[in-house]
Design a protein around this motif. Structure first.
Motif, PDB file in Angstrom:
ATOM      1  N   VAL A 153      -2.927  48.914  82.204  1.00 55.58           N
ATOM      2  CA  VAL A 153      -3.497  48.904  80.859  1.00 55.58           C
ATOM      3  C   VAL A 153      -2.644  49.767  79.947  1.00 55.58           C
ATOM      4  N   GLU A 154      -2.087  49.140  78.923  1.00 57.62           N
ATOM      5  CA  GLU A 154      -1.247  49.856  77.973  1.00 57.62           C
ATOM      6  C   GLU A 154      -2.078  50.377  76.797  1.00 57.62           C
ATOM      7  N   SER A 155      -1.572  51.427  76.172  1.00 60.29           N
ATOM      8  CA  SER A 155      -2.175  51.963  74.956  1.00 60.29           C
ATOM      9  C   SER A 155      -1.106  52.704  74.180  1.00 60.29           C
ATOM     10  N   GLY A 156      -1.451  53.066  72.947  1.00 58.43           N
ATOM     11  CA  GLY A 156      -0.542  53.864  72.140  1.00 58.43           C
ATOM     12  C   GLY A 156       0.186  53.107  71.046  1.00 58.43           C
ATOM     13  N   GLY A 157       0.020  51.801  71.034  1.00 53.70           N
ATOM     14  CA  GLY A 157       0.667  51.030  69.976  1.00 53.70           C
ATOM     15  C   GLY A 157       0.002  51.266  68.631  1.00 53.70           C
ATOM     16  N   GLY A 158       0.616  50.721  67.594  1.00 52.30           N
ATOM     17  CA  GLY A 158       0.050  50.863  66.261  1.00 52.30           C
ATOM     18  C   GLY A 158       1.077  50.571  65.200  1.00 52.30           C
ATOM     19  N   LEU A 159       0.743  50.977  63.979  1.00 59.79           N
ATOM     20  CA  LEU A 159       1.615  50.774  62.827  1.00 59.79           C
ATOM     21  C   LEU A 159       2.311  52.084  62.507  1.00 59.79           C
ATOM     22  N   VAL A 160       3.620  52.026  62.353  1.00 55.56           N
ATOM     23  CA  VAL A 160       4.403  53.216  62.058  1.00 55.56           C
ATOM     24  C   VAL A 160       5.498  52.849  61.067  1.00 55.56           C
ATOM     25  N   GLN A 161       5.880  53.793  60.257  1.00 53.81           N
ATOM     26  CA  GLN A 161       6.974  53.559  59.313  1.00 53.81           C
ATOM     27  C   GLN A 161       8.319  53.654  60.014  1.00 53.81           C
ATOM     28  N   ALA A 162       9.289  52.967  59.463  1.00 51.17           N
ATOM     29  CA  ALA A 162      10.637  53.037  60.000  1.00 51.17           C
ATOM     30  C   ALA A 162      11.092  54.491  60.065  1.00 51.17           C
ATOM     31  N   GLY A 163      11.744  54.828  61.167  1.00 55.30           N
ATOM     32  CA  GLY A 163      12.175  56.200  61.380  1.00 55.30           C
ATOM     33  C   GLY A 163      11.176  57.036  62.151  1.00 55.30           C
ATOM     34  N   LYS A 174      18.869  52.386  74.196  1.00 52.26           N
ATOM     35  CA  LYS A 174      19.457  53.549  74.856  1.00 52.26           C
ATOM     36  C   LYS A 174      19.623  54.687  73.849  1.00 52.26           C
ATOM     37  N   ASP A 175      19.258  55.875  74.242  1.00 52.82           N
ATOM     38  CA  ASP A 175      19.307  57.087  73.430  1.00 52.82           C
ATOM     39  C   ASP A 175      18.239  57.134  72.340  1.00 52.82           C
ATOM     40  N   LEU A 176      17.427  56.082  72.239  1.00 48.38           N
ATOM     41  CA  LEU A 176      16.325  56.061  71.280  1.00 48.38           C
ATOM     42  C   LEU A 176      14.973  56.108  71.984  1.00 48.38           C
ATOM     43  N   PHE A 177      14.863  55.409  73.094  1.00 52.66           N
ATOM     44  CA  PHE A 177      13.635  55.337  73.876  1.00 52.66           C
ATOM     45  C   PHE A 177      13.823  56.090  75.189  1.00 52.66           C
ATOM     46  N   THR A 178      12.736  56.676  75.679  1.00 52.80           N
ATOM     47  CA  THR A 178      12.752  57.359  76.965  1.00 52.80           C
ATOM     48  C   THR A 178      11.511  56.971  77.757  1.00 52.80           C
ATOM     49  N   THR A 179      11.715  56.559  78.991  1.00 51.91           N
ATOM     50  CA  THR A 179      10.585  56.286  79.854  1.00 51.91           C
ATOM     51  C   THR A 179      10.438  57.392  80.882  1.00 51.91           C
ATOM     52  N   GLN A 207       8.461  56.724  75.334  1.00 52.33           N
ATOM     53  CA  GLN A 207       8.622  57.455  74.083  1.00 52.33           C
ATOM     54  C   GLN A 207       9.640  56.717  73.230  1.00 52.33           C
ATOM     55  N   MET A 208       9.239  56.329  72.036  1.00 53.44           N
ATOM     56  CA  MET A 208      10.102  55.537  71.166  1.00 53.44           C
ATOM     57  C   MET A 208      10.361  56.328  69.887  1.00 53.44           C
ATOM     58  N   ASN A 209      11.620  56.607  69.634  1.00 51.45           N
ATOM     59  CA  ASN A 209      12.017  57.388  68.466  1.00 51.45           C
ATOM     60  C   ASN A 209      12.870  56.557  67.520  1.00 51.45           C
ATOM     61  N   ARG A 210      12.911  56.990  66.268  1.00 51.37           N
ATOM     62  CA  ARG A 210      13.725  56.348  65.241  1.00 51.37           C
ATOM     63  C   ARG A 210      13.493  54.844  65.216  1.00 51.37           C
ATOM     64  N   THR A 212       0.544  46.060  74.263  1.00 51.64           N
ATOM     65  CA  THR A 212       0.051  46.774  73.088  1.00 51.64           C
ATOM     66  C   THR A 212       0.999  46.486  71.928  1.00 51.64           C
ATOM     67  N   GLN A 213       0.422  46.248  70.750  1.00 50.52           N
ATOM     68  CA  GLN A 213       1.219  45.851  69.593  1.00 50.52           C
ATOM     69  C   GLN A 213       1.839  47.075  68.930  1.00 50.52           C
ATOM     70  N   VAL A 214       3.117  46.973  68.665  1.00 50.43           N
ATOM     71  CA  VAL A 214       3.833  47.978  67.884  1.00 50.43           C
ATOM     72  C   VAL A 214       4.380  47.289  66.640  1.00 50.43           C
ATOM     73  N   THR A 215       4.028  47.822  65.479  1.00 47.18           N
ATOM     74  CA  THR A 215       4.501  47.266  64.223  1.00 47.18           C
ATOM     75  C   THR A 215       5.189  48.363  63.430  1.00 47.18           C
ATOM     76  N   VAL A 216       6.432  48.113  63.070  1.00 51.13           N
ATOM     77  CA  VAL A 216       7.212  49.096  62.321  1.00 51.13           C
ATOM     78  C   VAL A 216       7.450  48.539  60.921  1.00 51.13           C
ATOM     79  N   SER A 217       6.980  49.258  59.926  1.00 55.11           N
ATOM     80  CA  SER A 217       7.134  48.814  58.544  1.00 55.11           C
ATOM     81  C   SER A 217       8.388  49.431  57.932  1.00 55.11           C
ATOM     82  N   SER A 218       8.971  48.687  57.007  1.00 57.38           N
ATOM     83  CA  SER A 218      10.209  49.161  56.381  1.00 57.38           C
ATOM     84  C   SER A 218       9.926  49.995  55.146  1.00 57.38           C
TER      85      SER A 218
END
Length: 127
Positions: free
Chosen positions: A5-15, A65-70, A82-85, A121-127
């Motif tokens: 079961v995944e969780s933690g998704g959502g709407l986030v701004q770019a960056g 690579k270098d942006l995400f870490t599992t 962990q998803m960055n930038r 889980t849905q991840v939406t990144v807005s510009s």
């Protein structure tokens, strides 16, 4: 099979950043290597990352690579992403997957390697 079961998704701004979690149950979690995949609208599912049963070894798609870490906590039966930038191109449904075997470079990116899958889980990144 392992239930996931995944969780933690959502709407986030770019960056911005998000941390996804995937909680496992039903079997001994530490016997399973884990993977993360994503599927964007109108596109095929693609490999994101994988982690060995102990968590010592990890593998990443070049695009993250270098942006995400599992990572994983076998005590908590949980794997993390962990998803960055983040960019709008990261918008997708993210799924975790599991296989009761040790992952290796020869399995890299292979969706068919994994036999247990979460709903995503849905991840939406807005510009």
């Amino acid at each position: 099979q392992l239930q996931l079961v995944e969780s933690g998704g959502g709407l986030v701004q770019a960056g911005g950043s998000l941390r996804l979690s995937c909680v496992a149950s039903g079997q001994t979690f530490s016997n399973y290597s884990m993977g993360w995949f994503r599927q964007a609208p109108g596109k095929e599912r693609e490999f994101v990352a994988a982690i060995s049963t102990s968590g010592v070894s990890t593998w990443y798609a070049d695009s993250v690579k270098d942006l995400f870490t599992t990572s994983r906590s076998n005590d908590k039966n949980t794997v993390y992403l962990q998803m960055n930038r983040l960019t709008p191109e990261d918008t997708a449904v993210y799924c975790c997957a599991a296989e009761r075997a040790e992952y290796s470079s020869s399995c890299f990116g292979q969706e068919a390697y994994f036999s247990s899958w979460g709903q995503g889980t849905q991840v939406t990144v807005s510009s």
